[in-house]
Design an enzyme around this catalytic site. Sequence first.
Site, PDB file in Angstrom:
ATOM      1  N   CYS A   1       0.846  -1.197   0.000  1.00  0.00           N
ATOM      2  CA  CYS A   1       0.000   0.000   0.000  1.00  0.00           C
ATOM      3  C   CYS A   1       0.883   1.249   0.000  1.00  0.00           C
ATOM      4  CB  CYS A   1      -0.886  -0.029   1.244  1.00  0.00           C
ATOM      5  SG  CYS A   1      -1.847   1.470   1.528  1.00  0.00           S
TER       6      CYS A   1
ATOM      7  N   THR B   1       0.726   3.565   2.106  1.00  0.00           N
ATOM      8  CA  THR B   1       1.151   3.748   3.492  1.00  0.00           C
ATOM      9  C   THR B   1       2.425   2.965   3.781  1.00  0.00           C
ATOM     10  OG1 THR B   1      -1.129   4.088   4.229  1.00  0.00           O
ATOM     11  CG2 THR B   1       0.473   3.453   5.905  1.00  0.00           C
TER      12      THR B   1
ATOM     13  N   HIS C   1       5.321   4.883   2.462  1.00  0.00           N
ATOM     14  CA  HIS C   1       5.697   5.965   3.380  1.00  0.00           C
ATOM     15  C   HIS C   1       6.587   5.431   4.500  1.00  0.00           C
ATOM     16  CE1 HIS C   1       3.262   8.990   1.516  1.00  0.00           C
ATOM     17  NE2 HIS C   1       2.111   8.388   1.774  1.00  0.00           N
TER      18      HIS C   1
ATOM     19  N   CYS D   1     -17.649   4.126  21.353  1.00  0.00           N
ATOM     20  CA  CYS D   1     -17.979   5.523  21.075  1.00  0.00           C
ATOM     21  C   CYS D   1     -19.285   5.623  20.276  1.00  0.00           C
ATOM     22  CB  CYS D   1     -16.839   6.205  20.324  1.00  0.00           C
ATOM     23  SG  CYS D   1     -16.606   5.609  18.631  1.00  0.00           S
TER      24      CYS D   1
ATOM     25  N   CYS E   1     -14.344   6.190  14.158  1.00  0.00           N
ATOM     26  CA  CYS E   1     -13.971   5.969  15.568  1.00  0.00           C
ATOM     27  C   CYS E   1     -12.746   6.804  15.911  1.00  0.00           C
ATOM     28  CB  CYS E   1     -13.689   4.490  15.808  1.00  0.00           C
ATOM     29  SG  CYS E   1     -13.095   4.112  17.482  1.00  0.00           S
TER      30      CYS E   1
ATOM     31  N   LEU F   1     -10.556  11.684  -0.796  1.00  0.00           N
ATOM     32  CA  LEU F   1      -9.780  10.632  -0.156  1.00  0.00           C
ATOM     33  C   LEU F   1      -8.297  10.972  -0.059  1.00  0.00           C
ATOM     34  CD1 LEU F   1      -9.866   7.628   0.940  1.00  0.00           C
ATOM     35  CD2 LEU F   1      -9.048   6.984  -1.335  1.00  0.00           C
TER      36      LEU F   1
END
Length: 345
Positions: free
Chosen positions: A42, A44, A47, A100, A111, A266
């Site tokens: 991904c 991410t 990164h 929550c 959340c 997004l």
Amino acid sequence: MTNTMDALVKSECGKGLTLVKKPIPEPGPGEVLIKIHKTAICGTDVHIYNWDPWAQLHIKPPMTIGHEYVGEVAGLGVGVKGLEVGQRVSGEGHITCHRCRNCHTGNIQWCKDTIGVGVDRDGAFAEYVCIPATNVIEIDERIPEDIVSFFDAFGNATHTALMFPLVGEDVLITGAGPIGIIAAGICKFSGARRVIITDVNEYRLELARRIGADAAVNVAKDDLETVMREQGLCEGFDVGLEMSGSREAFAQMLGVMRNGGMISLLGLANKPIEVDMNEVICKGLTLRGIYGRKMDNWHQMSYMVQGGLDLSPVITHRFHYTEFEKGFEAMISGNSGKVILDWKG
């Protein structure tokens, strides 16, 4: 089985990952142990691999990374019901509090106490991963594992694309990364009239064409409004999907939306983006921020694939997990779609 496993770990601050031996995790009460078959890299993960400012802020080495995967149930913790050893599964990567207001209303994507698999706790770039049973997603055996391996990213695209009605609508997607490309396929499958995607990466624009985009526009050299006229757009785009995090792309999107248009956001930006609020207000635009997946997106993904949505064009590279550096090199180059790592031996 032995009590150790291979895992890709961000072992220290700095670029790269390390392939190490780690103890196989043991599922606690309410948890499931999953044997990994395939994973997908991904943005991410890139990164984290590059150790950029986002990773430096969020990752605490040592950490096993990865959150896109498919595998099988290998063990059940005390109290887990409804799952069986050997069953094919994937997993929702956001572990939420279940207490929550948003969790109570089914909006787990909002959340405030979310814990990310492969970010805040050990992830799936390993031979085994352990997650709560509530995050385990059962997967039909008839869906190809390569496709299931990136259901997490597919879910981001699904959440973004299906936020607003698409049937008969004209859609602009800014950003032809893998998620933007997948979103183009979803929009066409879901009944959009015209889907136009923009980027400056010719390799990925070609992937978008292969998955069904009506036009893929290199904004570094082609004029978007000319392409709009060629595609028969009269008043502007009805729906926008902003996937790039680019200030220039978002400004262009605002300029070509019709009055009353709707935009899903997004793409995360590296720094704050200025917005022409007069254009948003005077056009009566609806802007909706998108994060993660709704749990129902997992069902929608399976059903779309079973109904004929072909995502295979987005897969461009496959490697054994021991060749992970080649996979990250492909992702970093920009000349790739989804990159799959095989963990089955």
